[in-house]
Design a protein around this motif. Structure first.
Motif, short mmCIF file in Angstrom:
data_model
loop_
_atom_site.label_atom_id
_atom_site.label_comp_id
_atom_site.label_asym_id
_atom_site.label_seq_id
_atom_site.Cartn_x
_atom_site.Cartn_y
_atom_site.Cartn_z
N VAL A 395 -10.53 14.94 -7.10
CA VAL A 395 -10.66 13.78 -6.21
C VAL A 395 -9.86 12.66 -6.83
N SER A 396 -8.97 12.02 -6.06
CA SER A 396 -8.10 10.97 -6.63
C SER A 396 -7.83 9.90 -5.58
N VAL A 397 -7.54 8.67 -6.07
CA VAL A 397 -7.20 7.53 -5.22
C VAL A 397 -5.74 7.17 -5.47
N SER A 398 -4.96 6.95 -4.41
CA SER A 398 -3.57 6.53 -4.53
C SER A 398 -3.33 5.32 -3.64
N ASP A 399 -2.32 4.50 -4.01
CA ASP A 399 -1.98 3.32 -3.20
C ASP A 399 -0.89 3.63 -2.19
N MET A 400 -0.54 4.88 -2.05
CA MET A 400 0.44 5.34 -1.07
C MET A 400 1.81 4.70 -1.27
N GLY A 401 2.08 4.35 -2.55
CA GLY A 401 3.41 3.89 -2.92
C GLY A 401 3.67 2.41 -2.79
N HIS A 402 2.70 1.60 -2.35
CA HIS A 402 3.00 0.17 -2.15
C HIS A 402 2.90 -0.64 -3.43
N GLY A 403 2.27 -0.13 -4.47
CA GLY A 403 2.23 -0.82 -5.76
C GLY A 403 1.39 -2.09 -5.70
N SER A 404 1.94 -3.17 -6.27
CA SER A 404 1.21 -4.45 -6.30
C SER A 404 0.96 -4.95 -4.88
N MET A 405 -0.17 -5.63 -4.71
CA MET A 405 -0.55 -6.18 -3.40
C MET A 405 -0.35 -7.69 -3.41
N VAL A 406 -0.15 -8.25 -2.21
CA VAL A 406 0.00 -9.70 -2.04
C VAL A 406 -1.21 -10.22 -1.28
N GLU A 407 -1.77 -11.30 -1.77
CA GLU A 407 -2.98 -11.87 -1.15
C GLU A 407 -2.77 -12.12 0.34
N GLY A 408 -3.80 -11.76 1.11
CA GLY A 408 -3.79 -12.04 2.54
C GLY A 408 -3.20 -10.94 3.40
N ARG A 409 -2.63 -9.91 2.78
CA ARG A 409 -2.07 -8.81 3.56
C ARG A 409 -3.02 -7.62 3.54
N GLU A 410 -2.79 -6.68 4.47
CA GLU A 410 -3.63 -5.50 4.55
C GLU A 410 -2.91 -4.30 3.95
N TYR A 411 -3.68 -3.52 3.20
CA TYR A 411 -3.13 -2.32 2.54
C TYR A 411 -4.11 -1.18 2.72
N ASP A 412 -3.58 0.06 2.62
CA ASP A 412 -4.40 1.27 2.70
C ASP A 412 -4.44 1.95 1.35
N LEU A 413 -5.66 2.34 0.92
CA LEU A 413 -5.84 3.22 -0.23
C LEU A 413 -6.29 4.58 0.32
N LYS A 414 -5.81 5.65 -0.33
CA LYS A 414 -6.10 7.00 0.16
C LYS A 414 -6.87 7.78 -0.89
N CYS A 415 -7.95 8.44 -0.42
CA CYS A 415 -8.74 9.30 -1.29
C CYS A 415 -8.45 10.76 -0.89
N ASP A 416 -7.91 11.53 -1.82
CA ASP A 416 -7.59 12.95 -1.56
C ASP A 416 -8.64 13.83 -2.22
N VAL A 417 -9.27 14.68 -1.39
CA VAL A 417 -10.28 15.63 -1.87
C VAL A 417 -9.68 17.04 -1.70
N ILE A 418 -9.48 17.73 -2.80
CA ILE A 418 -8.73 18.99 -2.79
C ILE A 418 -9.69 20.18 -2.88
N ASN A 419 -9.54 21.09 -1.87
CA ASN A 419 -10.17 22.42 -1.93
C ASN A 419 -11.70 22.31 -1.98
N VAL A 420 -12.29 21.91 -0.85
CA VAL A 420 -13.73 21.73 -0.75
C VAL A 420 -14.24 22.48 0.46
N ALA A 421 -15.48 23.00 0.38
CA ALA A 421 -16.09 23.71 1.51
C ALA A 421 -17.61 23.60 1.41
#
Length: 794
Positions: A395-421
């Motif tokens: 299980v890992s969190v990534s910033d989807m390549g946007h790096g540093s964030m700027v105040e007041g803007r919207e960003y997405d963080l992604k949680c990847d869950v690998i091989n679960v049942a």
């Protein structure tokens, strides 16, 4: 006696011409009633009275805007009606002192209009347990705006006050006040009220407040009322059953039911299933715009009169672990029983118990069933419910390549869950720090391992800089599953938020003692920003030298400019430098009698020192005015919170000449010797002279500080006015002696008449010359010295 009065009149005229005709505020002779007008625009006119303290003047009148009222003479009071239909009316009352000078007083008129209040609410964002709102209070059509106070109340508590600095606009305007608030789940419904009020400051009226109220509450994703996301329900074959699913959320969620992959098209908290046959798995999903939650219900339908019992009837097994299920019967008319399965099956065995056993379960959808064959040849079967699960490989969190964030803007963080049942039992929970901000579930009915992902959208704030985000994948396998749901947590993701710098914890005003060094410690200001900002302090537009101690001349506004790559901001602090008392006075003062007591030697210091006077070693009660006998040596002591200072001075009280005797008439016989003496008391000593018509038999001598006229064998030519003039630098006084020679009335009377006419002509001539020079050279004066009158023939 007529001649004496006329001469006194001219002396009065000269003294008035010497005076300054401008009226300082503290000596303005005009009084207005009422002194100011504060009324609603468009109301009935208000009458104002203007009264003067001058008994004699050249007329009184009002000016209203560009219009002037009729000048009224010989009255000490006039009135004027004031209309309340002009936003910018200016009104003055004036009194003419003479043809060239006048005094005036302004009437302050404030016409107001109470506002209308409009309240609007905008939902900005939902972050975890909090909902951000933007509340706007529009103050419509209000005047004057400089007196408006806008107050925000949360429930009954005042939380914010705002005023407006526009001091020039008097006509109605519109203004707005913004309040940003975060509402938590615990607060439930919160009432916010905006109040607008015209407040005309102390000692003036305060109008009733106009208010609007709005209620807001926190929004949150659906949550099940029960803790379990899975449930087991049992029913007999052919009966009717109702499945229940209740969730809470704001806004209220909508519901969707799916049973065995079929959409039931029901938007209710309950699902009716008539005459059920066979086991079913139903999923109820509650959804609003913030997310959804799913509850899985396993419906176990037991055949009527089934002779078989499974132990356990439902089991949860980790992929690769062993599993065993017993099948038993209590009936006796059994020919045999067994298990049918792709693996782990048994042969036809004798009752009452047969076991299905697998040492390593590596099948994602095992489908064993137990059967029994009765002696009459009939057969019954029963199947267990088996859930095979697998925890995620990672299980890992990534910033989807946007790096540093700027105040007041919207960003997405992604949680990847690998091989679960199975993914339908998966719950992904997002954490910001230790706070839960989002929960995701999945509707996929796939039983084999898959990859799943969850996205968290954040509206960045400066408080997020350095904050960690993580996600946790957890399998909720129901009451038959492990006691503690298996979970895997991602490594933390640390947010880097770039934001404009600002200065925090700065006071509005700081008081320091002279010679203190300028430093952050006296201000308690802290600069914040990312990237870390630079800070520069300015005073009077120049960069501050922080190593230079602050002196008494350094009081004022200090401004810090904080700057980084995201922008700049400034903060101002007013610093007051206090210091101990000191004197910068002379050691000797010449004071005119009746001068104000405290106008001589004033100490400097901050806070303003208290001043105490001592004379002859004793503290004295300060007189209001200086008197002749107040000359002497004084000790002055000044004290404030930072120290005490002393100063010794000598006061010499000056006063104008004073005659021991007043005007007099003296009658002698013709041929007698006459002696006229004149002396005056003054400080400094007076210069004394006689003004009269010289004669061969008259002589002036000086004895000490008095002047003496000696007339030998007086004749009718010696009759007339003799004027003694005593003068020093403080002032001048005049004493009249009328000498009458007995024996020839006409010889006495005619010289007196000629003396009066001569003085009248000279006085009028001097008055014309004065006003002519005053018009040519404003503020400059030329007068004929009085001593020139000695050449006038009487």
């Amino acid at each position: 006696m007529l001649s004496v009065r006329m001469l006194s009149f001219f002396i009065l005229i000269f003294s008035l011409c010497d005076a300054d005709s401008i009226c300082p505020p503290e000596h303005n002779p005009l009084t207005l009633s009422p002194p100011e007008i504060i009324e609603e625009y468009g109301g009935n006119p208000v009458t104002v009275n203007c009264t003067t303290a001058l008994a004699e003047h050249k007329g009184m009148y009002f000016t209203v805007g560009n219009e002037t009222s009729r000048i009224i003479e010989k009255q000490m009071s006039i009135s004027q009606s004031v209309s309340l239909s002009d936003w910018n009316v200016t009104i003055k009352c004036k009194v003419k002192l003479n043809e060239f000078n006048e005094c005036s007083k302004d009437l302050q008129v404030i016409t107001f209009k109470n506002p209308e209040v409009v309240h609007s609410v905008q939902l900005v964002n939902v972050i975890g347990e909090e909902t951000q709102y933007r509340l706007q209070c529009d103050i419509i059509n209000v005047a004057p705006v400089q007196y408006v106070n806008v107050s925000w109340y949360k429930n009954s508590e005042k939380i914010q006050t705002e005023s407006f600095n526009d001091t020039t606009t008097k006509t109605p305007v519109n203004e707005s006040s913004i309040l940003r608030v975060n509402i938590s789940r615990e607060e439930n419904v919160v009432e916010f009220r905006c109040e607008a009020q015209l407040d005309f400051r102390p000692h003036r009226p305060k109008l009733p407040a106009i208010s609007k109220t709005h209620r807001v509450s926190a929004h949150y994703a659906p949550e099940l009322k029960t803790q379990n996301s899975a449930d087991d329900t049992y029913a007999l074959e052919g009966t009717d059953i109702i499945l229940s699913c209740e969730a809470v959320g704001n806004p209220l969620p909508v519901y969707n039911w799916i049973c065995d992959g079929k959409n039931m098209l029901e938007n209710t908290t309950s699902l009716s299933l008539p005459r059920v046959h066979g086991n079913k798995t139903c999923a109820c999903t509650a959804t609003n715009y913030l997310g959804n939650i799913t509850k899985t219900i396993h419906l176990h339908v037991e055949p009527r009169g089934c002779p078989l019992t499974l132990t356990p009837s439902e089991t949860v097994v980790k992929f690769g672990d062993p599993v065993s299920i017993n099948c038993s019967t209590s009936v006796t008319d059994v020919e045999g029983m067994g298990w049918e399965a792709p693996f782990g099956g048994t042969g036809f065995e004798r009752p009452p118990v047969v076991t299905w056993r697998v040492e390593k379960l590596e099948e994602w959808t095992p489908s064993p069933f137990c059967y029994v064959t009765l002696v009459d040849g009939s057969q019954r079967t029963v199947s267990p419910v088996i859930t095979v699960y697998k925890t995620p490989d990672s299980v890992s969190v990534s910033d989807m390549g946007h790096g540093s964030m700027v105040e007041g803007r919207e960003y997405d963080l992604k949680c990847d869950v690998i091989n679960v049942a199975p993914v339908q039992n998966l719950t992904v929970t997002w954490y910001r720090g230790n706070e839960t901000v989002k929960t995701d579930t999945f509707n996929d009915s796939t039983m084999t391992p898959v990859n799943a992902s969850s996205t968290l959208r954040i509206s960045t704030q400066r408080d997020y800089n350095g904050l960690t985000f993580r996600c946790e994948a957890e399998l909720h396998l129901g009451p038959k599953g492990p006691k503690f749901p298996p979970n895997v947590t991602s490594p933390p993701y640390t947010a880097v938020v770039l934001y404009k710098p600002f200065m925090e914890s700065c006071p509005d005003h700081v008081t320091v003692v002279e010679n203190a060094a300028f430093s952050k410690s006296i201000l308690s200001c802290q600069a914040d920003g990312n990237p870390p900002p630079t800070v520069q302090w300015f005073y009077e537009g120049k960069i501050l030298n922080s190593s230079k101690p602050l002196t008494r001349t350094d009081s004022g506004k200090y401004t810090a400019i904080v700057e980084n790559s995201r922008g700049r901001s400034n903060t101002s602090v007013h610093i007051t430098v206090e210091y101990s008392p000191s004197f910068t006075c002379k050691e000797h003062y010449e004071i005119t009698v009746n001068d104000k007591h405290q106008s001589i030697c004033e100490p400097v210091g901050l806070p303003t020192p208290t001043l105490t006077w001592f004379k002859d070693g004793k503290q004295m009660v300060s007189p209001q005015l200086w008197k002749k006998n107040d000359s002497g040596k004084y000790l002055l002591k000044a004290h404030n919170t930072h120290g005490t200072a002393e100063h010794t001075l000598y006061l010499e009280i000056l006063y104008s000449p004073e005659f021991k005797n007043g005007n007099e008439s003296k009658q002698v016989l013709q041929g007698e010797d006459v002696t006229l003496s004149c002396s005056a008391d003054s400080n400094p000593p007076s210069n004394i002279r006689w003004v009269y018509t010289p004669a061969v038999n008259s002589n002036v001598t000086t004895e000490g500080h008095q002047k003496i006229i000696t007339i030998t064998r007086a004749t009718s030519t010696n009759a007339g006015f003799y004027i003694c003039v005593a003068e020093n630098k403080v002032g001048r006084n005049t004493r009249f002696v009328t000498l009458m020679i007995k024996g020839n009335t006409s010889k006495v009377l005619f010289p007196a008449i000629w003396a009066f006419l001569t003085l009248l002509i000279i006085g009028l001539t001097l008055l014309v010359v004065y006003f002519h020079n005053r018009q040519k050279k404003r503020g400059q004066y030329n007068f004929v010295p009085e001593c020139q009158m000695s050449n006038i023939a009487i």
